[in-house]
Design a protein around this motif. Structure first.
Motif, PDB file in Angstrom:
ATOM      1  N   ARG A 171      11.041   5.301   5.769  1.00  0.00           N
ATOM      2  CA  ARG A 171      10.676   3.954   6.184  1.00  0.00           C
ATOM      3  C   ARG A 171       9.284   3.866   6.809  1.00  0.00           C
ATOM      4  O   ARG A 171       8.521   2.943   6.490  1.00  0.00           O
ATOM      5  N   VAL A 172       8.931   4.802   7.691  1.00  0.00           N
ATOM      6  CA  VAL A 172       7.583   4.778   8.259  1.00  0.00           C
ATOM      7  C   VAL A 172       6.547   4.940   7.158  1.00  0.00           C
ATOM      8  O   VAL A 172       5.530   4.241   7.105  1.00  0.00           O
ATOM      9  N   GLN A 173       6.833   5.852   6.253  1.00  0.00           N
ATOM     10  CA  GLN A 173       5.901   6.096   5.153  1.00  0.00           C
ATOM     11  C   GLN A 173       5.772   4.894   4.231  1.00  0.00           C
ATOM     12  O   GLN A 173       4.729   4.688   3.603  1.00  0.00           O
ATOM     13  N   ALA A 174       6.834   4.111   4.119  1.00  0.00           N
ATOM     14  CA  ALA A 174       6.772   2.909   3.287  1.00  0.00           C
ATOM     15  C   ALA A 174       5.687   1.963   3.783  1.00  0.00           C
ATOM     16  O   ALA A 174       5.072   1.233   2.992  1.00  0.00           O
ATOM     17  N   PHE A 175       5.451   1.952   5.079  1.00  0.00           N
ATOM     18  CA  PHE A 175       4.382   1.119   5.625  1.00  0.00           C
ATOM     19  C   PHE A 175       3.013   1.776   5.440  1.00  0.00           C
ATOM     20  O   PHE A 175       2.023   1.102   5.160  1.00  0.00           O
ATOM     21  N   LEU A 176       2.932   3.102   5.578  1.00  0.00           N
ATOM     22  CA  LEU A 176       1.647   3.791   5.629  1.00  0.00           C
ATOM     23  C   LEU A 176       1.009   4.020   4.260  1.00  0.00           C
ATOM     24  O   LEU A 176      -0.203   4.200   4.170  1.00  0.00           O
ATOM     25  N   GLU A 177       1.793   4.018   3.208  1.00  0.00           N
ATOM     26  CA  GLU A 177       1.230   4.336   1.896  1.00  0.00           C
ATOM     27  C   GLU A 177       0.188   3.317   1.445  1.00  0.00           C
ATOM     28  O   GLU A 177      -0.829   3.675   0.852  1.00  0.00           O
ATOM     29  N   LEU A 178       0.441   2.030   1.699  1.00  0.00           N
ATOM     30  CA  LEU A 178      -0.513   1.005   1.262  1.00  0.00           C
ATOM     31  C   LEU A 178      -1.865   1.142   1.965  1.00  0.00           C
ATOM     32  O   LEU A 178      -2.898   1.185   1.282  1.00  0.00           O
ATOM     33  N   PRO A 179      -1.924   1.201   3.303  1.00  0.00           N
ATOM     34  CA  PRO A 179      -3.248   1.379   3.918  1.00  0.00           C
ATOM     35  C   PRO A 179      -3.907   2.688   3.530  1.00  0.00           C
ATOM     36  O   PRO A 179      -5.140   2.763   3.447  1.00  0.00           O
ATOM     37  N   PHE A 180      -3.127   3.719   3.256  1.00  0.00           N
ATOM     38  CA  PHE A 180      -3.710   5.005   2.854  1.00  0.00           C
ATOM     39  C   PHE A 180      -4.505   4.858   1.560  1.00  0.00           C
ATOM     40  O   PHE A 180      -5.662   5.298   1.472  1.00  0.00           O
ATOM     41  N   VAL A 181      -3.913   4.232   0.542  1.00  0.00           N
ATOM     42  CA  VAL A 181      -4.614   4.114  -0.734  1.00  0.00           C
ATOM     43  C   VAL A 181      -5.722   3.063  -0.668  1.00  0.00           C
ATOM     44  O   VAL A 181      -6.801   3.245  -1.251  1.00  0.00           O
ATOM     45  N   VAL A 182      -5.485   1.955   0.036  1.00  0.00           N
ATOM     46  CA  VAL A 182      -6.489   0.890   0.102  1.00  0.00           C
ATOM     47  C   VAL A 182      -7.730   1.353   0.856  1.00  0.00           C
ATOM     48  O   VAL A 182      -8.867   1.176   0.384  1.00  0.00           O
ATOM     49  N   PHE A 183      -7.551   1.973   2.015  1.00  0.00           N
ATOM     50  CA  PHE A 183      -8.711   2.409   2.799  1.00  0.00           C
ATOM     51  C   PHE A 183      -9.405   3.605   2.144  1.00  0.00           C
ATOM     52  O   PHE A 183     -10.613   3.771   2.300  1.00  0.00           O
ATOM     53  N   GLY A 184      -8.658   4.417   1.412  1.00  0.00           N
ATOM     54  CA  GLY A 184      -9.301   5.484   0.654  1.00  0.00           C
ATOM     55  C   GLY A 184     -10.233   4.927  -0.411  1.00  0.00           C
ATOM     56  O   GLY A 184     -11.363   5.383  -0.572  1.00  0.00           O
ATOM     57  N   TYR A 185      -9.769   3.907  -1.123  1.00  0.00           N
ATOM     58  CA  TYR A 185     -10.594   3.296  -2.172  1.00  0.00           C
ATOM     59  C   TYR A 185     -11.800   2.582  -1.565  1.00  0.00           C
ATOM     60  O   TYR A 185     -12.928   2.678  -2.072  1.00  0.00           O
ATOM     61  N   LEU A 186     -11.578   1.863  -0.472  1.00  0.00           N
ATOM     62  CA  LEU A 186     -12.690   1.172   0.188  1.00  0.00           C
ATOM     63  C   LEU A 186     -13.732   2.164   0.698  1.00  0.00           C
ATOM     64  O   LEU A 186     -14.935   1.869   0.701  1.00  0.00           O
ATOM     65  N   THR A 187     -13.283   3.335   1.140  1.00  0.00           N
ATOM     66  CA  THR A 187     -14.223   4.358   1.596  1.00  0.00           C
ATOM     67  C   THR A 187     -15.151   4.786   0.469  1.00  0.00           C
ATOM     68  O   THR A 187     -16.368   4.903   0.649  1.00  0.00           O
ATOM     69  N   VAL A 188     -14.581   5.021  -0.709  1.00  0.00           N
ATOM     70  CA  VAL A 188     -15.402   5.414  -1.860  1.00  0.00           C
ATOM     71  C   VAL A 188     -16.378   4.305  -2.222  1.00  0.00           C
ATOM     72  O   VAL A 188     -17.560   4.566  -2.502  1.00  0.00           O
TER      73      VAL A 188
END
Length: 392
Positions: free
Chosen positions: A115-132
């Motif tokens: 459940r915690v990971q269900a929340f964290l996966e979206l910001p992980f991929v979005v902020f990774g892409y924005l960083t690039v």
């Protein structure tokens, strides 16, 4: 069958959203050598947000391990039986055992299971892409920021579909949490600075960017393997990879500040502008296209990727030929050699190790990009055509 059909619809809708963005302005800095540092808020930047999310992911892994040790006798089969093989390799150490032994009320850690990971996966991929995007150019980054809401919708729909295809006792909780994340992440991104340092888009600048992106990609894959799949037990074996990738990333980011300001030639300029458009256009459909490779829609994923690449190339080339006129046939021959070199590098990348499909895609994209821009720059040098002159 239902999963592949639904995912196909998500891919098509996301593709349309990405292509609608083609009407926007250019996605490279107006002056490649410009370096604007005003109004930058380091604490509200994608790299910092990504680091915070990653640290939270690993904290959840530690708490999950404590929960399993105390409440399930160290046996994760209560949840592992619902998911594919390759998940839940628990870490074992005296430190974790001691922490588990002294942790008060371990039952409160039950949400660490999925459940915690269900929340964290979206910001992980979005902020990774924005960083690039931010590393590539300020304008690509600003354009990507404007897409966070449709990206959040596209990625959340994809995540929820995959959740439903792998149903387990926590599925409905996870879907609700992902919907909450879909609202929270764009609001978080809205607080970020829309400014970024200007980038130098000549050969050294592009190679430094590629090195940065590959190093970050390796780190993302390590997080995927050791944390997102609950395989904290793999972490010790991955420490040399982590250390190497962090060292390369640090060197690349320092080098990015030292790249000399030299105007790009017509060939490099066209590649730069086309890639900037591709970064932005690919943002919305990226995740559904990736999952399409494993959930029965690989042909559609491939066609969607080719369509985005074609549109991005057309937009970038149009901008370049407007700014730097010259004989079209000369440019076409140069691009043919450039693409051939890129495809050669992509083919050679199959020799590199790849535990996951994402790693194979990372090596192929990096090899294509590096070989293409290097070949293009070499041809420019051999032609000895000053930037901005008519080579007819």
């Amino acid at each position: 069958m239902a999963t592949s059909v639904t995912l196909s619809v998500i891919i098509l809708l996301a593709l349309m959203a990405g292509l609608l963005h083609a009407r926007r302005a250019t996605t490279t800095d107006g002056s490649e050598g410009a370096r604007s540092g005003k109004n930058i808020r380091p604490l509200a930047s994608p790299p910092v947000a990504l680091a915070v999310v990653t640290a939270t992911v690993y904290l959840n892994q530690v708490l999950f391990t404590v929960y399993v040790l105390r409440c399930h006798g160290g046996d994760p089969s209560f949840i592992a039986r619902y998911l594919p093989a390759g998940w839940f390799a628990l870490a074992h150490s005296h430190t974790l055992d001691a922490l588990a032994g002294y942790f008060p009320f371990p039952g409160l850690l039950a949400p660490s299971v999925l459940r915690v990971q269900a929340f964290l996966e979206l910001p992980f991929v979005v902020f990774g892409y924005l960083t690039v995007c931010r590393w590539f150019s300020a304008t690509a980054y600003r354009a990507a920021l404007r897409l966070v809401w449709p990206v959040s919708l596209s990625y959340t729909a994809t995540f929820c579909l995959i959740e439903w295809s792998l149903r387990n006792p926590y599925t409905m909780h996870d879907i609700l949490i992902r919907v909450i994340a879909a609202i929270a992440v764009p609001l978080w991104a809205a607080q970020m600075s829309g400014d970024a340092p200007g980038r130098v888009h000549n050969l050294p600048g592009l190679l430094v960017f590629a090195l940065s992106a590959v190093a970050l990609g390796v780190l993302v894959l390590v997080v995927y393997d050791t944390a997102l799949l609950y395989n904290l037990g793999h972490l010790n074996a991955r420490l040399p990879v982590i250390a190497g990738a962090l060292a390369v990333l640090a060197c690349a980011r320092v080098a990015a500040r030292c790249v000399t300001d030299a105007r790009a030639s017509r060939g490099i300029d066209s590649i730069t502008r086309s890639f900037g458009h591709l970064l932005v256009l690919f943002f919305v459909p990226a995740l559904p296209i990736r999952y399409g490779l494993n959930f029965g829609t690989a042909p559609l994923s491939a066609l969607a990727s080719l369509a985005l690449a074609a549109v991005a190339t057309g937009l970038g080339v149009r901008e370049t030929l407007t700014r730097i006129p010259g004989r079209l046939t000369t440019w076409i021959l140069q691009m043919a050699a450039t693409v051939t070199a890129g495809l050669g590098g992509m083919t050679a990348s199959i020799l590199l190790p790849a535990r996951y499909a994402e790693a194979r895609l990372l090596w192929a994209a990096a090899a294509f990009f590096v070989c293409a821009v290097t070949t293009c720059s070499l041809i420019d040098r051999l032609a000895a055509a000053p930037a901005g002159s008519d080579d007819s």
